[in-house]
Design a protein around this motif. Structure first.
Motif, PDB file in Angstrom:
ATOM      1  N   PHE A  19       0.915  -1.309  -0.015  1.00 13.17           N
ATOM      2  CA  PHE A  19      -0.027   0.032   0.066  1.00 13.17           C
ATOM      3  C   PHE A  19       0.947   1.301   0.038  1.00 13.17           C
ATOM      4  O   PHE A  19       1.859   1.369   0.748  1.00 13.17           O
ATOM      5  CB  PHE A  19      -0.882  -0.139   1.218  1.00 13.17           C
TER       6      PHE A  19
ATOM      7  N   ASN B 177       1.424   5.641   0.167  1.00 16.38           N
ATOM      8  CA  ASN B 177       0.722   6.807   0.853  1.00 16.38           C
ATOM      9  C   ASN B 177      -0.018   7.839  -0.510  1.00 16.38           C
ATOM     10  O   ASN B 177       0.643   8.049  -1.247  1.00 16.38           O
ATOM     11  CB  ASN B 177       1.807   7.768   1.228  1.00 16.38           C
TER      12      ASN B 177
ATOM     13  N   ARG C  44      -7.335   4.475  -1.420  1.00 17.79           N
ATOM     14  CA  ARG C  44      -6.165   3.474  -1.353  1.00 17.79           C
ATOM     15  C   ARG C  44      -5.802   3.104  -2.731  1.00 17.79           C
ATOM     16  O   ARG C  44      -6.180   2.862  -3.483  1.00 17.79           O
ATOM     17  CB  ARG C  44      -6.645   2.349  -0.652  1.00 17.79           C
TER      18      ARG C  44
ATOM     19  N   LYS D  16      -2.903   0.412  -4.199  1.00 16.48           N
ATOM     20  CA  LYS D  16      -1.895  -0.789  -3.760  1.00 16.48           C
ATOM     21  C   LYS D  16      -1.410  -1.593  -4.970  1.00 16.48           C
ATOM     22  O   LYS D  16      -1.969  -1.588  -6.058  1.00 16.48           O
ATOM     23  CB  LYS D  16      -2.770  -1.682  -3.016  1.00 16.48           C
TER      24      LYS D  16
ATOM     25  N   GLU E 162     -11.865   3.274  -3.654  1.00 19.21           N
ATOM     26  CA  GLU E 162     -12.449   3.961  -2.783  1.00 19.21           C
ATOM     27  C   GLU E 162     -13.520   3.452  -2.044  1.00 19.21           C
ATOM     28  O   GLU E 162     -14.442   3.012  -2.834  1.00 19.21           O
ATOM     29  CB  GLU E 162     -12.891   5.608  -3.193  1.00 19.21           C
TER      30      GLU E 162
ATOM     31  N   ASP F 194     -15.260   3.394   5.316  1.00 18.65           N
ATOM     32  CA  ASP F 194     -14.688   2.497   6.379  1.00 18.65           C
ATOM     33  C   ASP F 194     -15.930   2.341   7.504  1.00 18.65           C
ATOM     34  O   ASP F 194     -16.179   2.820   8.177  1.00 18.65           O
ATOM     35  CB  ASP F 194     -13.483   2.964   7.102  1.00 18.65           C
TER      36      ASP F 194
ATOM     37  N   LYS G 112       2.849   2.681   2.747  1.00 23.06           N
ATOM     38  CA  LYS G 112       2.174   2.804   3.802  1.00 23.06           C
ATOM     39  C   LYS G 112       2.244   1.366   4.811  1.00 23.06           C
ATOM     40  O   LYS G 112       2.345   1.517   6.108  1.00 23.06           O
ATOM     41  CB  LYS G 112       0.538   3.022   3.697  1.00 23.06           C
TER      42      LYS G 112
ATOM     43  N   ASP H 213      -5.209  -1.747   7.282  1.00 20.51           N
ATOM     44  CA  ASP H 213      -5.702  -0.919   8.645  1.00 20.51           C
ATOM     45  C   ASP H 213      -5.507  -1.787   9.838  1.00 20.51           C
ATOM     46  O   ASP H 213      -5.114  -1.270  10.965  1.00 20.51           O
ATOM     47  CB  ASP H 213      -7.257  -0.645   8.641  1.00 20.51           C
TER      48      ASP H 213
END
Length: 180
Positions: A45, A47, A52, A54, A69, A72, A103, A172
């Motif tokens: 992943f 930044n 996001r 990846k 996108e 969450d 990330k 996460d």
């Protein structure tokens, strides 16, 4: 040329922790009428300011750069995404790492089962454990509500309970574990 969210492919996604891996796998095999496909993945992943990004290394010399996108929240959620294939995942990872910074990364073994228009993933994630992910691939003209209904029914058929649903991505969860 930037596409609007309405122009991007989408799916409705549910992710949950797995309490009984053997039972879930058996139900997935029965519903898909298949033994599933084993896939090894290493996701890096990067930044980014929104969504996001990846790079999924499929561990066979190929990969996919994926931007997505989604909110969450637990339960079914609409995810919009774009995918580009690559024949040099290691080189692309180096370039994106230099340009954007990393990330984190997620290594997993995934068993894929196809049930109608839904991809059922039974995942073993390094450092986290066992999870189930449903991706209802939306058809043209289908509403998010229709996708959510399909996901809810399949969740029930697989024996997944609401209290096992998780929010966010594996990345996460790994980052939260490192902080805690």
């Amino acid at each position: 040329m930037q596409r609007t969210l309405e122009e991007m492919p989408s799916n409705v996604e549910i992710k949950a922790a797995v309490r009984n891996l053997q039972l879930l796998t058996q139900r997935a095999k029965e519903l898909s009428k298949s033994t599933g496909t084993l896939i090894r993945q290493h996701d890096t992943f990067f930044n980014v300011q929104k969504g996001r990004l990846k790079l999924r290394n499929l561990m066979d010399g190929t990969g996919q750069l994926i931007f997505y996108e989604r909110p969450d929240v637990d339960g079914p959620k609409l995810s919009n995404y774009s995918i580009s294939l690559t024949g040099d995942p290691d080189g692309l990872t180096r370039v994106l790492s230099d340009a954007l910074g990393v990330k984190g990364s997620v290594k997993k073994e995934r068993s894929l089962y196809l049930v109608g228009q839904t991809r059922v993933h039974v995942d073993t994630v390094e450092g986290l454990g066992h999870f189930m992910e449903l991706e209802v691939v939306m058809r043209e003209g289908q509403t998010a509500e229709e996708g959510e209904a399909i996901a809810q029914q399949l969740m029930e058929d697989l024996g997944v309970k609401k209290e096992d649903l998780i929010v966010g991505a594996y990345m996460d969860l790994l980052l939260t574990d490192k902080k805690g």
